[in-house]
Write an enzyme that holds these catalytic residues in place. Sequence first.
Site, PDB file in Angstrom:
ATOM      1  N   ASP A 139       0.516  -1.342  -0.212  1.00  0.00           N
ATOM      2  CA  ASP A 139       0.348  -0.463   0.251  1.00  0.00           C
ATOM      3  C   ASP A 139       0.774   1.478  -0.120  1.00  0.00           C
ATOM      4  OD1 ASP A 139       0.819  -0.147   2.790  1.00  0.00           O
ATOM      5  OD2 ASP A 139      -1.391   0.348   3.539  1.00  0.00           O
ATOM      6  N   ASP A 140       2.052   1.014   0.146  1.00  0.00           N
ATOM      7  CA  ASP A 140       3.157   2.290  -0.206  1.00  0.00           C
ATOM      8  C   ASP A 140       3.802   2.429  -1.179  1.00  0.00           C
ATOM      9  OD1 ASP A 140       4.586   0.251   0.287  1.00  0.00           O
ATOM     10  OD2 ASP A 140       5.775   1.285   1.898  1.00  0.00           O
ATOM     11  N   GLU A 224      10.818 -11.597  -1.399  1.00  0.00           N
ATOM     12  CA  GLU A 224      10.453 -12.128  -2.285  1.00  0.00           C
ATOM     13  C   GLU A 224      11.321 -13.430  -3.127  1.00  0.00           C
ATOM     14  OE1 GLU A 224      12.117  -9.866  -0.875  1.00  0.00           O
ATOM     15  OE2 GLU A 224      10.396  -7.598  -1.863  1.00  0.00           O
ATOM     16  N   ARG A 254       6.250   5.112   0.119  1.00  0.00           N
ATOM     17  CA  ARG A 254       6.219   5.915   1.106  1.00  0.00           C
ATOM     18  C   ARG A 254       5.244   7.401   1.693  1.00  0.00           C
ATOM     19  NH1 ARG A 254      10.200   2.131   4.325  1.00  0.00           N
ATOM     20  NH2 ARG A 254       8.906   1.886   5.727  1.00  0.00           N
TER      21      ARG A 254
HETATM   22  N1  UDP Z   1       2.687  -4.228   7.022  1.00  0.00           N
HETATM   23  C1  UDP Z   1       1.782  -4.699   7.826  1.00  0.00           C
HETATM   24  N2  UDP Z   1       2.081  -4.802   9.054  1.00  0.00           N
HETATM   25  C2  UDP Z   1       2.585  -3.818   9.346  1.00  0.00           C
HETATM   26  C3  UDP Z   1       3.945  -3.445   8.973  1.00  0.00           C
HETATM   27  C4  UDP Z   1       3.449  -3.139   7.538  1.00  0.00           C
HETATM   28  O1  UDP Z   1       0.762  -5.466   7.049  1.00  0.00           O
HETATM   29  O2  UDP Z   1       2.967  -4.296  10.288  1.00  0.00           O
HETATM   30  C5  UDP Z   1       1.838  -4.096   5.398  1.00  0.00           C
HETATM   31  C6  UDP Z   1       1.846  -2.257   4.682  1.00  0.00           C
HETATM   32  O3  UDP Z   1       1.018  -1.910   4.896  1.00  0.00           O
HETATM   33  C7  UDP Z   1       2.668  -2.704   3.227  1.00  0.00           C
HETATM   34  C8  UDP Z   1       3.680  -4.004   3.377  1.00  0.00           C
HETATM   35  O4  UDP Z   1       3.235  -4.463   4.039  1.00  0.00           O
HETATM   36  O5  UDP Z   1       1.938  -2.876   2.122  1.00  0.00           O
HETATM   37  C9  UDP Z   1       5.065  -3.944   3.452  1.00  0.00           C
HETATM   38  O6  UDP Z   1       5.421  -2.918   4.598  1.00  0.00           O
HETATM   39  P1  UDP Z   1       6.564  -1.698   4.089  1.00  0.00           P
HETATM   40  O7  UDP Z   1       6.094  -0.902   3.248  1.00  0.00           O
HETATM   41  O8  UDP Z   1       6.507  -1.487   5.887  1.00  0.00           O
HETATM   42  O9  UDP Z   1       7.928  -2.885   4.230  1.00  0.00           O
HETATM   43  P2  UDP Z   1       9.118  -2.744   3.023  1.00  0.00           P
HETATM   44  O10 UDP Z   1       8.499  -2.092   1.655  1.00  0.00           O
HETATM   45  O11 UDP Z   1       9.826  -1.456   3.814  1.00  0.00           O
HETATM   46  O12 UDP Z   1       9.583  -4.134   3.724  1.00  0.00           O
HETATM   47 MN    MN Z   2       7.321  -0.644   1.336  1.00  0.00          MN
END
Ligand code: UDP
Ligand code: MN
Length: 279
Positions: A139-140, A224, A254
Amino acid sequence: MLKAKLKHYEDLSEKSIQSKGEVNNLPFIYAITPTFTRPVQKAELVRLTLAFLHVKNFHWIVVEDSTEKTDLVGNFLQDCGLPFTHLHVKTNEQFQLKSTDPNWKQPRGVDQRNAGIEWLLKAHREEKLKPGVVYFADDDNTYSLQLFREAHKKSIRLASWSCWRLRFERPIVSSSGKVTGWYTVWDPSRPFAMDMAGFAINLSLLTSHPEARFDIRSRRGYVESSLLTSLGVTLSDLEPKADNCSKVYVWHTRTEKPNWKQEVKLIAAGRPSDPRIEV
Ligand code: UDP
Ligand code: MN
């Protein structure tokens, strides 16, 4: 009440996999989005919706990291105009990020993506799904429409993406159109040194490997790879998209965490902003 309402909409929504807005001959895109409660959550979901609404044959699987479905996400999905499935699973405490932890300490969204995979496998067994591709849409990120045009080509692989440590990261593609490695600075020796949003897999690959999952115990940066390895794919299976991975179609934007220091003062003074107003 909300639960009953949501069930109603989910039923409608599952029916809509078969009907709503279906365009023949285009594979479905099943996008799995983990999400969690925070001040910017709704804004993130709005940004995603504004892209996804343009995509034909799209089904959105939103998985909350929570013990219950929240009203915010439930009401949002109900009104967003997309066919959706709303799920939730709370990340096991052992793997939850503590507020003092740096954000790379634990992989995030893993149990939620796996719950999305399990929903897809079940819906497939019940013959509710059309052929398509599965895409992990955190979602980010910010998604371009070109990305979904590529995903509609039934490919395993998608585009390259940008990242804040480099201008972009991408697969390295040979002149014969094969992926030979990764343009990335951090640990290019990973089996698949690409971000979650940098690939899509055919639904049939998933249903023919029903045990395949993301591994929450993966080392940093290997989440991944854990899924792709358990699907039995190798570099040679990757189909470069986006002009041999020379175009960036997804960004890890983000959204900035808001600074609510004035709200903190109001809370301390016993006069918080009206909690009935959803943000
Ligand atoms: N997310 C989640 N629980 C959490 C933190 C993140 O479900 O406690 C979700 C977040 O909304 C996103 C995905 O997991 O869709 C990846 O998280 P984040 O972007 O923080 O991780 P990164 O991209 O740094 O691996
Ligand atoms: Mn992320």
